[in-house]
Write a protein that holds these residues in place. Structure first.
Motif, PDB file in Angstrom:
ATOM      1  N   THR A  24       1.575   0.799  11.782  1.00  0.00           N
ATOM      2  CA  THR A  24       2.380   1.379  12.871  1.00  0.00           C
ATOM      3  C   THR A  24       3.822   1.587  12.433  1.00  0.00           C
ATOM      4  O   THR A  24       4.422   2.645  12.682  1.00  0.00           O
ATOM      5  N   VAL A  25       4.401   0.589  11.777  1.00  0.00           N
ATOM      6  CA  VAL A  25       5.804   0.669  11.368  1.00  0.00           C
ATOM      7  C   VAL A  25       6.021   1.752  10.331  1.00  0.00           C
ATOM      8  O   VAL A  25       6.998   2.514  10.385  1.00  0.00           O
ATOM      9  N   PHE A  26       5.113   1.875   9.367  1.00  0.00           N
ATOM     10  CA  PHE A  26       5.326   2.797   8.247  1.00  0.00           C
ATOM     11  C   PHE A  26       4.874   4.226   8.522  1.00  0.00           C
ATOM     12  O   PHE A  26       5.295   5.148   7.830  1.00  0.00           O
ATOM     13  N   THR A  27       4.011   4.425   9.513  1.00  0.00           N
ATOM     14  CA  THR A  27       3.454   5.762   9.714  1.00  0.00           C
ATOM     15  C   THR A  27       3.867   6.421  11.024  1.00  0.00           C
ATOM     16  O   THR A  27       3.782   7.645  11.135  1.00  0.00           O
ATOM     17  N   VAL A  28       4.300   5.635  12.007  1.00  0.00           N
ATOM     18  CA  VAL A  28       4.645   6.196  13.316  1.00  0.00           C
ATOM     19  C   VAL A  28       6.159   6.239  13.456  1.00  0.00           C
ATOM     20  O   VAL A  28       6.832   5.248  13.149  1.00  0.00           O
ATOM     21  N   PRO A  29       6.734   7.354  13.920  1.00  0.00           N
ATOM     22  CA  PRO A  29       8.181   7.395  14.176  1.00  0.00           C
ATOM     23  C   PRO A  29       8.583   6.316  15.182  1.00  0.00           C
ATOM     24  O   PRO A  29       7.932   6.145  16.212  1.00  0.00           O
ATOM     25  N   ALA A  30       9.656   5.601  14.862  1.00  0.00           N
ATOM     26  CA  ALA A  30      10.120   4.470  15.684  1.00  0.00           C
ATOM     27  C   ALA A  30       9.016   3.438  15.874  1.00  0.00           C
ATOM     28  O   ALA A  30       8.915   2.786  16.907  1.00  0.00           O
ATOM     29  N   GLY A  31       8.183   3.285  14.846  1.00  0.00           N
ATOM     30  CA  GLY A  31       7.054   2.366  14.939  1.00  0.00           C
ATOM     31  C   GLY A  31       7.456   0.917  15.101  1.00  0.00           C
ATOM     32  O   GLY A  31       6.698   0.109  15.650  1.00  0.00           O
ATOM     33  N   MET A  87       3.680   4.511   0.141  1.00  0.00           N
ATOM     34  CA  MET A  87       3.537   3.960   1.484  1.00  0.00           C
ATOM     35  C   MET A  87       2.333   3.027   1.570  1.00  0.00           C
ATOM     36  O   MET A  87       2.396   1.975   2.220  1.00  0.00           O
ATOM     37  N   PHE A  88       1.255   3.394   0.889  1.00  0.00           N
ATOM     38  CA  PHE A  88       0.048   2.568   0.939  1.00  0.00           C
ATOM     39  C   PHE A  88       0.326   1.173   0.394  1.00  0.00           C
ATOM     40  O   PHE A  88      -0.100   0.167   0.962  1.00  0.00           O
ATOM     41  N   GLN A  89       1.068   1.108  -0.739  1.00  0.00           N
ATOM     42  CA  GLN A  89       1.363  -0.193  -1.328  1.00  0.00           C
ATOM     43  C   GLN A  89       2.289  -1.015  -0.421  1.00  0.00           C
ATOM     44  O   GLN A  89       2.135  -2.233  -0.299  1.00  0.00           O
ATOM     45  N   ASP A  90       3.245  -0.336   0.228  1.00  0.00           N
ATOM     46  CA  ASP A  90       4.136  -1.043   1.159  1.00  0.00           C
ATOM     47  C   ASP A  90       3.342  -1.645   2.316  1.00  0.00           C
ATOM     48  O   ASP A  90       3.581  -2.789   2.727  1.00  0.00           O
ATOM     49  N   GLY A 102      -1.666  -8.037  11.482  1.00  0.00           N
ATOM     50  CA  GLY A 102      -0.609  -7.838  10.491  1.00  0.00           C
ATOM     51  C   GLY A 102      -0.666  -6.460   9.865  1.00  0.00           C
ATOM     52  O   GLY A 102       0.368  -5.780   9.719  1.00  0.00           O
ATOM     53  N   TYR A 103      -1.865  -6.002   9.528  1.00  0.00           N
ATOM     54  CA  TYR A 103      -2.009  -4.675   8.924  1.00  0.00           C
ATOM     55  C   TYR A 103      -1.849  -3.568   9.954  1.00  0.00           C
ATOM     56  O   TYR A 103      -1.299  -2.504   9.640  1.00  0.00           O
ATOM     57  N   VAL A 104      -2.304  -3.794  11.178  1.00  0.00           N
ATOM     58  CA  VAL A 104      -2.104  -2.788  12.224  1.00  0.00           C
ATOM     59  C   VAL A 104      -0.617  -2.581  12.481  1.00  0.00           C
ATOM     60  O   VAL A 104      -0.137  -1.447  12.611  1.00  0.00           O
ATOM     61  N   GLU A 105       0.142  -3.668  12.533  1.00  0.00           N
ATOM     62  CA  GLU A 105       1.590  -3.554  12.725  1.00  0.00           C
ATOM     63  C   GLU A 105       2.246  -2.842  11.552  1.00  0.00           C
ATOM     64  O   GLU A 105       3.138  -2.001  11.740  1.00  0.00           O
ATOM     65  N   ALA A 106       1.832  -3.187  10.326  1.00  0.00           N
ATOM     66  CA  ALA A 106       2.418  -2.539   9.146  1.00  0.00           C
ATOM     67  C   ALA A 106       2.137  -1.043   9.150  1.00  0.00           C
ATOM     68  O   ALA A 106       3.020  -0.223   8.849  1.00  0.00           O
TER      69      ALA A 106
END
Length: 289
Positions: free
Chosen positions: A250-257, A1-4, A244-248
């Motif tokens: 949010t998308v990868f770590t929060v449900p329905a991010g 996930m970190f690399q994504d 850009g990183y805040v959005e990434a």
């Protein structure tokens, strides 16, 4: 996930940097809040789609024609719509909002409200840090880096760049020194929209093209320029990477991010406005410029 997160944030940040840098450039030079900025991004995507899919032109030719055509249209819109009311900030704001919706309705009339897909222009992927990155996304990052470097060289290594920076620093003094501030403002509009058009061309094969694709980037772009400071190009670059990183994340770590990333960007904008209204690299008071 970190690399994504690392790769996705960098690619998205590159696209946002193209949009936010152009927006900050025209605001810094002409004090124009161009709400229609991301609508030119949409127009470039549609123009690229038509030239590539319908007219069967090559990728490079279609991209160049789309960028040039949209840039020329922006100069025409500036001369006919914005320049006559440029001294009235509220009128400029209303005019750019009207332009954005006119372009949206024209695309709805011409192409319908369907999602349009563009075939990938580059097939395959490369593995970086254990993550498979499609060549198409690498192209986005490479083009963004190339364009931002070109803008930096233009601003700091050419006479036009010197005139643009002088006008942004003090419009009245630049005018007294014999600079044609109207032509400089027009050149700034052309450069800023060219950056947005390039962004629209390179992301079109990755995302779908639709008449409302300008709205989400507009929200994110406004959050970026508020975070970095209105009129600050350096702030726009840093703000684009941060968002850009805040959005990434949010998308990868929060449900329905994916549905929350716009709300997160707006929340950051509100917090920055409350804590530091001038942004990270903005100027606190206009009189200081």
């Amino acid at each position: 996930m970190f690399q994504d997160i690392l790769v996705t944030g960098l690619v998205n940040g590159g696209v946002y940097a193209l949009l936010a840098t152009g927006f900050s450039l025209i605001f810094g030079v002409a004090r124009i809040v161009n709400i229609a900025h991301t609508s030119f991004y949409m127009l470039a995507a549609y123009c690229f789609y038509w030239l590539l899919v319908k007219a069967q032109l090559g990728f490079v030719a279609a991209g160049l024609i789309a960028v040039v055509a949209v840039t020329a249209l922006s100069v025409l819109c500036y001369r006919l719509v914005i320049e006559p009311v440029r001294q009235h900030e509220a009128a400029v704001l209303i005019a750019t909002i009207a332009l954005a919706y006119i372009f949206q309705e024209l695309m709805l009339f011409g192409f319908g409200g369907h999602f349009l897909g563009i075939p990938s222009t580059l097939e395959g992927a490369v593995r970086v840090l254990g993550v498979a990155i499609p060549y198409q996304r690498l192209l986005i990052l490479a083009v963004a880096a190339l364009m931002l470097t070109a803008v930096w060289l233009l601003l700091y290594r050419t006479r036009l760049g010197l005139a643009i920076r002088a006008t942004a620093n003090d419009l009245e003094v630049a005018n007294l020194m014999g600079m044609n501030v109207h032509r400089i403002a027009m050149a700034s509009v052309a450069i800023s929209v060219a950056l947005a058009a390039v962004a629209g061309v390179v992301v079109a094969p990755v995302f779908v093209v639709d008449p409302f694709m300008w709205l989400a980037p507009l929200v994110t772009m406004l959050a970026i320029v508020v975070l970095g400071g209105l009129g600050s190009i350096k702030g726009s670059l840093i703000g684009a990477l941060v968002i850009g990183y805040v959005e990434a994340i949010t998308v990868f770590t929060v449900p329905a991010g994916a549905y929350l990333k716009g709300a997160v960007a707006l929340a950051i904008m509100v917090i920055v406005l409350l804590a530091r209204p001038e942004g990270l690299f903005g100027v606190a008071f206009e009189e200081e410029r």
